[in-house]
Structures are given as C-alpha cells and as structure tokens.
Scaffold this motif. Structure first.
Motif, mmCIF file in Angstrom:
data_model
loop_
_atom_site.group_PDB
_atom_site.id
_atom_site.type_symbol
_atom_site.label_atom_id
_atom_site.label_comp_id
_atom_site.label_asym_id
_atom_site.label_seq_id
_atom_site.Cartn_x
_atom_site.Cartn_y
_atom_site.Cartn_z
ATOM 1 N N ASN A 90 61.832 31.011 62.577
ATOM 2 C CA ASN A 90 63.278 30.967 62.323
ATOM 3 C C ASN A 90 63.631 31.767 61.074
ATOM 4 O O ASN A 90 63.230 31.397 59.972
ATOM 5 C CB ASN A 90 63.743 29.524 62.132
ATOM 6 C CG ASN A 90 63.304 28.605 63.243
ATOM 7 O OD1 ASN A 90 62.589 27.645 63.007
ATOM 8 N ND2 ASN A 90 63.722 28.884 64.458
ATOM 9 N N ASP A 91 64.384 32.837 61.241
ATOM 10 C CA ASP A 91 64.816 33.663 60.114
ATOM 11 C C ASP A 91 66.291 34.023 60.277
ATOM 12 O O ASP A 91 66.838 34.003 61.373
ATOM 13 C CB ASP A 91 64.000 34.955 60.041
ATOM 14 C CG ASP A 91 62.523 34.708 59.752
ATOM 15 O OD1 ASP A 91 62.216 33.896 58.867
ATOM 16 O OD2 ASP A 91 61.679 35.330 60.431
ATOM 17 N N TYR A 92 66.923 34.367 59.170
ATOM 18 C CA TYR A 92 68.296 34.875 59.144
ATOM 19 C C TYR A 92 69.268 33.950 59.892
ATOM 20 O O TYR A 92 69.967 34.349 60.823
ATOM 21 C CB TYR A 92 68.354 36.305 59.696
ATOM 22 C CG TYR A 92 67.490 37.240 58.899
ATOM 23 C CD1 TYR A 92 67.885 37.650 57.623
ATOM 24 C CD2 TYR A 92 66.261 37.668 59.385
ATOM 25 C CE1 TYR A 92 67.069 38.480 56.862
ATOM 26 C CE2 TYR A 92 65.439 38.502 58.628
ATOM 27 C CZ TYR A 92 65.853 38.898 57.373
ATOM 28 O OH TYR A 92 65.041 39.714 56.622
ATOM 29 N N ILE A 93 69.302 32.705 59.438
ATOM 30 C CA ILE A 93 70.190 31.692 59.995
ATOM 31 C C ILE A 93 71.050 31.139 58.873
ATOM 32 O O ILE A 93 70.554 30.851 57.779
ATOM 33 C CB ILE A 93 69.383 30.537 60.635
ATOM 34 C CG1 ILE A 93 68.532 31.060 61.796
ATOM 35 C CG2 ILE A 93 70.310 29.414 61.110
ATOM 36 C CD1 ILE A 93 67.522 30.055 62.319
ATOM 37 N N THR A 94 72.345 30.982 59.123
ATOM 38 C CA THR A 94 73.252 30.326 58.188
ATOM 39 C C THR A 94 73.651 28.981 58.764
ATOM 40 O O THR A 94 74.087 28.897 59.918
ATOM 41 C CB THR A 94 74.514 31.178 57.942
ATOM 42 O OG1 THR A 94 74.133 32.424 57.353
ATOM 43 C CG2 THR A 94 75.489 30.461 57.025
ATOM 44 N N VAL A 95 73.484 27.919 57.971
ATOM 45 C CA VAL A 95 73.952 26.574 58.327
ATOM 46 C C VAL A 95 75.078 26.260 57.353
ATOM 47 O O VAL A 95 74.887 26.281 56.134
ATOM 48 C CB VAL A 95 72.812 25.540 58.231
ATOM 49 C CG1 VAL A 95 73.340 24.138 58.498
ATOM 50 C CG2 VAL A 95 71.690 25.894 59.204
ATOM 51 N N ASP A 96 76.259 25.949 57.881
ATOM 52 C CA ASP A 96 77.463 25.921 57.051
ATOM 53 C C ASP A 96 78.349 24.718 57.370
ATOM 54 O O ASP A 96 78.700 24.473 58.528
ATOM 55 C CB ASP A 96 78.243 27.218 57.307
ATOM 56 C CG ASP A 96 79.410 27.423 56.346
ATOM 57 O OD1 ASP A 96 79.585 26.623 55.414
ATOM 58 O OD2 ASP A 96 80.143 28.410 56.540
ATOM 59 N N GLY A 97 78.701 23.964 56.328
ATOM 60 C CA GLY A 97 79.752 22.957 56.450
ATOM 61 C C GLY A 97 79.377 21.700 57.205
ATOM 62 O O GLY A 97 80.242 21.086 57.828
ATOM 63 N N LEU A 98 78.107 21.280 57.146
ATOM 64 C CA LEU A 98 77.665 20.093 57.875
ATOM 65 C C LEU A 98 77.282 18.977 56.911
ATOM 66 O O LEU A 98 76.879 19.223 55.778
ATOM 67 C CB LEU A 98 76.461 20.430 58.755
ATOM 68 C CG LEU A 98 76.634 21.565 59.765
ATOM 69 C CD1 LEU A 98 75.340 21.790 60.526
ATOM 70 C CD2 LEU A 98 77.785 21.272 60.720
ATOM 71 N N ILE A 99 77.379 17.744 57.379
ATOM 72 C CA ILE A 99 76.841 16.592 56.667
ATOM 73 C C ILE A 99 75.505 16.268 57.312
ATOM 74 O O ILE A 99 75.443 15.961 58.505
ATOM 75 C CB ILE A 99 77.792 15.381 56.749
ATOM 76 C CG1 ILE A 99 79.139 15.711 56.110
ATOM 77 C CG2 ILE A 99 77.152 14.151 56.085
ATOM 78 C CD1 ILE A 99 80.216 14.662 56.352
ATOM 79 N N LEU A 100 74.437 16.363 56.539
ATOM 80 C CA LEU A 100 73.088 16.117 57.037
ATOM 81 C C LEU A 100 72.605 14.815 56.401
ATOM 82 O O LEU A 100 72.325 14.759 55.204
ATOM 83 C CB LEU A 100 72.168 17.285 56.681
ATOM 84 C CG LEU A 100 72.681 18.672 57.109
ATOM 85 C CD1 LEU A 100 71.739 19.765 56.624
ATOM 86 C CD2 LEU A 100 72.866 18.739 58.610
#
Length: 199
Positions: free
Chosen positions: A117-127
C-alpha cells in the motif's frame, strides 16, 4: 503540432481518465454490497461496507464514505489498495460528514496497511480503537512493512489499547492536522505510544 502532442501527453499523465469516485453508505442511504463496483460510482448506489468497496479501488480513485459508524476494519493490505506518485488513492468522509470506523471483536487494528500500500490519503475520519485487542503491537492506524507516501490528515485517532499510529518503515509519509489522543491505555501493556514512526 509537436507542442500540441506534448500537451496531450502531459494531460494524460497528470489526469488519468480511469480515475473514479466511489461511495460507501449505510443501508438508510441505499448502501448495499449487492451493488457492483461500477454501480458504486453512483451516489445513489453505494456499497454498504468498506470490505466490499475496497476491492473496487484502483490507483487515482476516490472513496467517499457517508455518515455513520462502520463496525469493521479498513483492510487496505488484504485488498492491495495502492496509488502511485501521480495517481494517489483518496479515502475520506463525504462532504464533511461524520464517519467513524470502530471495529468490534477480536481485531488488532482499525486501519491496516502493508508494503503493498503506497500513495494513499486517509482524510477526515474518526478511527476508534476502543474494541480492538489489548495486545502488544496493536495500533489504531498500523503500517506493517514499508509504506511510502501515506497521508493521514484531518482525522481523530483514539482509544488504541497499545498505540494510536504505528509506522514500522517507509518514506514520504505525512501526519497532518490530526487529533491523536487516549492511546496506550491497555492494562498491563508497558510501552504503548500515541505515535510510533520509523523510516
């Protein structure tokens, strides 16, 4: 003529035509895993679960998640979701909606990445790791192996019994504007961390 061909070639590289926006939503918003990957590009026919939506994602795609709590782990590793330097994958909340990912049961992590897994944006989540395993090495957001070009931003990472964010190796990773709190709280687990970053 040469300038026109050069411009067309640049446009094809910079804005791939195959990039697609896909949707996930709870049943009240028409979410159904019976909806095909092709159908999930329509806001009116989203997937119901992340587990069903992630195999649809290709380099350059966007996955928008509608409001609600998703009781599952975001397994980017097993679905080999990956982008490229020119075609990032973007996964985030739809239109600023409140999206919580909080797996229940015997699971170690909320979001899992690996060397695939490369070049991924995870944005605006509650984890939320409140229900994850109380075990050494467990983390809310965990990268196994070498993950490159990962961006985790505008998110809340909380309640990890051992760690909030854990990157074992990689380069070009960014943590931007996150609220990382109440992690490392598992009973009998010395060494729990809010964030562990190694590269």
């Amino acid at each position: 003529m040469k300038q026109l061909l050069a411009l067309l070639a640049l446009l094809l590289v910079a804005a791939p035509s195959w990039a697609t926006t896909r949707y996930v939503a709870k049943a009240g918003d028409n979410g159904s895993d019976a909806n095909s990957c092709a159908a999930s590009a329509n806001l009116a026919k989203p997937k119901l679960t992340l587990a069903s939506a992630l195999p649809c994602i290709e380099a350059g795609d966007t996955l928008l998640i509608r409001t609600g709590t998703y009781v599952e782990t975001m397994r980017l590793d097993t679905h080999t979701v990956t982008g490229t330097a020119l075609s990032r994958v973007w996964i985030g909340a739809y239109n600023g909606e409140v999206v919580t990912i909080a797996p229940g049961g015997a699971l170690e992590h909320v979001v899992v990445l690996s060397s695939t897994n490369d070049y991924i944006t995870v944005d605006g989540l509650i984890l939320d790791g409140a229900s994850t395993w109380n075990t050494d090495g467990a983390a809310v957001f965990r990268c196994y192996g070498t993950c490159d070009g990962i961006i985790l931003q505008n998110s809340e990472i909380k309640n990890g019994p051992y760690s909030g964010v854990f990157f074992a190796a990689g380069s070009g990773n960014q943590l931007l504007n996150n609220h990382v709190h109440t992690n490392g709280i598992g009973a009998g687990l010395p060494g729990g961390l809010g964030m562990y970053l190694s590269g």
